[in-house]
Design a protein around this motif. Sequence first.
Motif, PDB file in Angstrom:
ATOM      1  N   GLU A 146      57.163  53.114  29.783  1.00 37.09           N
ATOM      2  CA  GLU A 146      56.565  53.924  28.710  1.00 37.09           C
ATOM      3  C   GLU A 146      57.564  54.116  27.564  1.00 37.09           C
ATOM      4  O   GLU A 146      57.205  53.979  26.389  1.00 37.09           O
ATOM      5  N   ALA A 147      58.810  54.423  27.913  1.00 36.54           N
ATOM      6  CA  ALA A 147      59.824  54.662  26.862  1.00 36.54           C
ATOM      7  C   ALA A 147      60.020  53.410  26.003  1.00 36.54           C
ATOM      8  O   ALA A 147      60.063  53.484  24.774  1.00 36.54           O
ATOM      9  N   LEU A 148      60.110  52.259  26.643  1.00 42.71           N
ATOM     10  CA  LEU A 148      60.326  51.017  25.888  1.00 42.71           C
ATOM     11  C   LEU A 148      59.090  50.662  25.055  1.00 42.71           C
ATOM     12  O   LEU A 148      59.208  50.159  23.933  1.00 42.71           O
ATOM     13  N   SER A 149      57.909  50.950  25.593  1.00 39.32           N
ATOM     14  CA  SER A 149      56.678  50.661  24.838  1.00 39.32           C
ATOM     15  C   SER A 149      56.598  51.560  23.612  1.00 39.32           C
ATOM     16  O   SER A 149      56.146  51.132  22.547  1.00 39.32           O
ATOM     17  N   LEU A 150      57.048  52.807  23.747  1.00 37.55           N
ATOM     18  CA  LEU A 150      57.070  53.696  22.579  1.00 37.55           C
ATOM     19  C   LEU A 150      58.073  53.174  21.560  1.00 37.55           C
ATOM     20  O   LEU A 150      57.810  53.174  20.357  1.00 37.55           O
ATOM     21  N   TRP A 151      59.199  52.742  22.051  1.00 37.87           N
ATOM     22  CA  TRP A 151      60.247  52.240  21.152  1.00 37.87           C
ATOM     23  C   TRP A 151      59.779  50.935  20.491  1.00 37.87           C
ATOM     24  O   TRP A 151      60.056  50.667  19.329  1.00 37.87           O
ATOM     25  N   GLY A 152      59.052  50.135  21.267  1.00 43.43           N
ATOM     26  CA  GLY A 152      58.503  48.890  20.702  1.00 43.43           C
ATOM     27  C   GLY A 152      59.517  47.767  20.666  1.00 43.43           C
ATOM     28  O   GLY A 152      59.293  46.728  20.054  1.00 43.43           O
ATOM     29  N   THR A 153      60.640  47.959  21.319  1.00 42.82           N
ATOM     30  CA  THR A 153      61.630  46.890  21.427  1.00 42.82           C
ATOM     31  C   THR A 153      62.187  46.931  22.852  1.00 42.82           C
ATOM     32  O   THR A 153      62.205  47.995  23.473  1.00 42.82           O
ATOM     33  N   TYR A 154      62.596  45.771  23.343  1.00 44.43           N
ATOM     34  CA  TYR A 154      62.879  45.649  24.782  1.00 44.43           C
ATOM     35  C   TYR A 154      64.205  44.947  25.021  1.00 44.43           C
ATOM     36  O   TYR A 154      64.595  44.072  24.240  1.00 44.43           O
ATOM     37  N   PRO A 155      64.878  45.296  26.132  1.00 50.00           N
ATOM     38  CA  PRO A 155      66.060  44.517  26.513  1.00 50.00           C
ATOM     39  C   PRO A 155      65.668  43.047  26.653  1.00 50.00           C
ATOM     40  O   PRO A 155      64.547  42.744  27.082  1.00 50.00           O
ATOM     41  N   THR A 156      66.573  42.171  26.301  1.00 49.83           N
ATOM     42  CA  THR A 156      66.206  40.757  26.310  1.00 49.83           C
ATOM     43  C   THR A 156      67.377  39.909  26.795  1.00 49.83           C
ATOM     44  O   THR A 156      68.483  40.413  26.991  1.00 49.83           O
ATOM     45  N   LYS A 157      67.114  38.619  26.958  1.00 42.16           N
ATOM     46  CA  LYS A 157      68.117  37.674  27.457  1.00 42.16           C
ATOM     47  C   LYS A 157      69.392  37.760  26.610  1.00 42.16           C
ATOM     48  O   LYS A 157      69.311  37.811  25.383  1.00 42.16           O
ATOM     49  N   GLY A 158      70.520  37.824  27.283  1.00 48.31           N
ATOM     50  CA  GLY A 158      71.801  37.867  26.566  1.00 48.31           C
ATOM     51  C   GLY A 158      72.246  39.278  26.238  1.00 48.31           C
ATOM     52  O   GLY A 158      73.390  39.489  25.845  1.00 48.31           O
ATOM     53  N   GLU A 159      71.363  40.249  26.404  1.00 47.34           N
ATOM     54  CA  GLU A 159      71.758  41.641  26.128  1.00 47.34           C
ATOM     55  C   GLU A 159      72.311  42.277  27.398  1.00 47.34           C
ATOM     56  O   GLU A 159      71.994  41.862  28.513  1.00 47.34           O
ATOM     57  N   LEU A 160      73.125  43.330  27.172  1.00 43.25           N
ATOM     58  CA  LEU A 160      73.708  44.051  28.305  1.00 43.25           C
ATOM     59  C   LEU A 160      73.086  45.440  28.397  1.00 43.25           C
ATOM     60  O   LEU A 160      73.066  46.192  27.418  1.00 43.25           O
TER      61      LEU A 160
END
Length: 310
Positions: free
Chosen positions: A159-173
């Motif tokens: 829910e928090a990430l959907s509200l933010w509208g951006t997500y952890p992705t490949k290469g991120e820590l």
Amino acid sequence: MLIENLPNVIYVADPNYLNELSNELGDVSHVFNDLVFSSTLKTDICFALDAWINPQILHFESISQAVRALRAAGKFWYLHPIENIRRSRLIESELRKLPDLNHAFPLTEEIPQIGCFSLLDKNTLVYCNTRWKKAPLGNYHFIEDKINPPNRAYLKLWEALSLWGTYPTKGELAVDLGASPGGWTYVCQMLGADVIAVDKAPLAEHIAKLPRVQFQQQSAFALDPNSFEKDIDWLLCDVACYPERTFDLVTQWIQSGKAKRMIFTLKLQGETNLKIIEKFQAIPKSRVIHMMSNKHEATFFYPAPSYLFL
Ligand SMILES: C[S@@+](CC[C@H](N)C(=O)[O-])C[C@H]1O[C@@H](n2cnc3c(N)ncnc32)[C@H](O)[C@@H]1O
């Protein structure tokens, strides 16, 4: 029903947090079920699940009159049934069918603009097409993953990430504090990020074995932000502790400048203390939101994008 002054905002309360919402607002003119009418737009409200901004009220005689008003005001309408349910459903049945509101995670398609309406009595319709959150009533309804996560805590991060509208992705820590048994770690890992999971208790075995997951068995409070060579893309914290301790941890990490984005759960203890919420709210660029999936908790976002505010 005569409502003398049209409210500027109708806040949608989590029924368990109606008092908190009313106390936070101070200015409440009416409460209908979980709808809280107010003349105040409090842009950083914590205890609202959603807000209807500049709502309309129509005193109507026939179903077709109500339907006409809704059709003229927007394309999609979500019924929030609180009174005269059968009559409400008759109005609903005359409106355009809503898109599917069961979402897979991560959201792949933008949720379209959806207005909300309720009947306050047989002849009083309240409706609003300008709302704060994309999901009606702030209720993000996900198709649950009942196989992989070790518990249901993953839903909070979804829910928090959907509200933010951006997500952890490949290469991120991502650094996940208070990670065990590993629901949040699983979410970041499955999105492609590298995860450092920190907890005094062990991760569930199947989470610990996942590629790109490293576990540090220690206290989150003993971790030195400056010991990380690389900047952290996502600093997540779901540690069970008093919110005052979480505040100190948040402050330490913000001062270090090491974390690009932070999502922390504030575990509220006993009777809700609005003062501690206000302390978090006073942190520039931050936002505190009691989300649908929060229990006796709120979620801290930093730095919060403008659309997290009303
Ligand atoms: C609500 S659980 C976290 C659930 C986790 N987010 C998940 O998705 O599975 C809270 C966690 O905080 C951890 N915890 C409590 N005190 C801690 C501390 N000082 N340092 C690290 N973890 C701590 C507990 O061991 C527990 O695993």
